[in-house]
Write an enzyme that holds these catalytic residues in place. Structure first.
Site, PDB file in Angstrom:
ATOM      1  N   SER A  13       0.965  -1.406  -0.087  1.00 34.55           N
ATOM      2  CA  SER A  13       0.470   0.014   0.252  1.00 34.55           C
ATOM      3  C   SER A  13       0.552   1.044  -0.067  1.00 34.55           C
ATOM      4  O   SER A  13       0.326   2.685  -0.524  1.00 34.55           O
ATOM      5  CB  SER A  13      -1.287   0.337   1.401  1.00 34.55           C
ATOM      6  OG  SER A  13      -1.674  -0.422   1.454  1.00 34.55           O
ATOM      7  N   THR A  14       2.108   1.209   0.839  1.00 35.02           N
ATOM      8  CA  THR A  14       2.783   2.230   0.290  1.00 35.02           C
ATOM      9  C   THR A  14       4.081   2.506   0.189  1.00 35.02           C
ATOM     10  O   THR A  14       4.355   1.009  -0.463  1.00 35.02           O
ATOM     11  CB  THR A  14       3.268   3.141   1.996  1.00 35.02           C
ATOM     12  OG1 THR A  14       4.069   1.731   2.947  1.00 35.02           O
ATOM     13  CG2 THR A  14       1.798   3.020   2.488  1.00 35.02           C
TER      14      THR A  14
END
Length: 122
Positions: A13-14
């Site tokens: 996600s990051t």
């Protein structure tokens, strides 16, 4: 279902998160090709790596992800995709979740999973 290629998909996600664990697991599972998305939420259905992976999975092939939530966060999207794959002779495996739609038991697990997640007993 005829045995075809294994197409892997990994996502974090990051940008700070690392893909290595997922990549190692998918390589060990024998994936012929692996597509990635880094820094992209699972809530986003339109993802470059996912689109590439989905476009590479043909009849007899299997899409493999480390966990179901790496593929997506929306149950409707996941259910529609797996149903489409089943109709078209393609498989899906979520290694950590024990889902393998190339088997009858794996199909059952995938279809019961939403009931477990929504149950107040479990």
């Amino acid at each position: 279902m005829k045995k075809g290629r294994k197409i892997g998909y990994v996502r974090v996600s990051t940008r700070e998160q690392n893909l290595d664990l997922q990549l190692d697991v998918l390589k060990a599972a024998g994936c012929d090709e692996i597509f990635t998305d880094k820094g992209v939420s699972g809530a986003a259905i339109e993802r470059y790596g996912l689109s590439q992976a989905l476009g590479s999975v043909g009849e007899g092939d299997t899409l493999i992800a480390w966990k179901l939530d790496r593929l997506g966060r929306y149950l409707g999207f996941l259910a529609d995709l797996i149903a489409e794959y089943d109709r078209e002779g393609r498989g899906f495996v979520a290694l950590q979740d024990g889902i393998d739609t190339t088997t009858s038991g794996g199909k059952l697990v995938f279809h019961i999973l939403p009931l477990w997640q929504n149950s107040s007993v479990i």
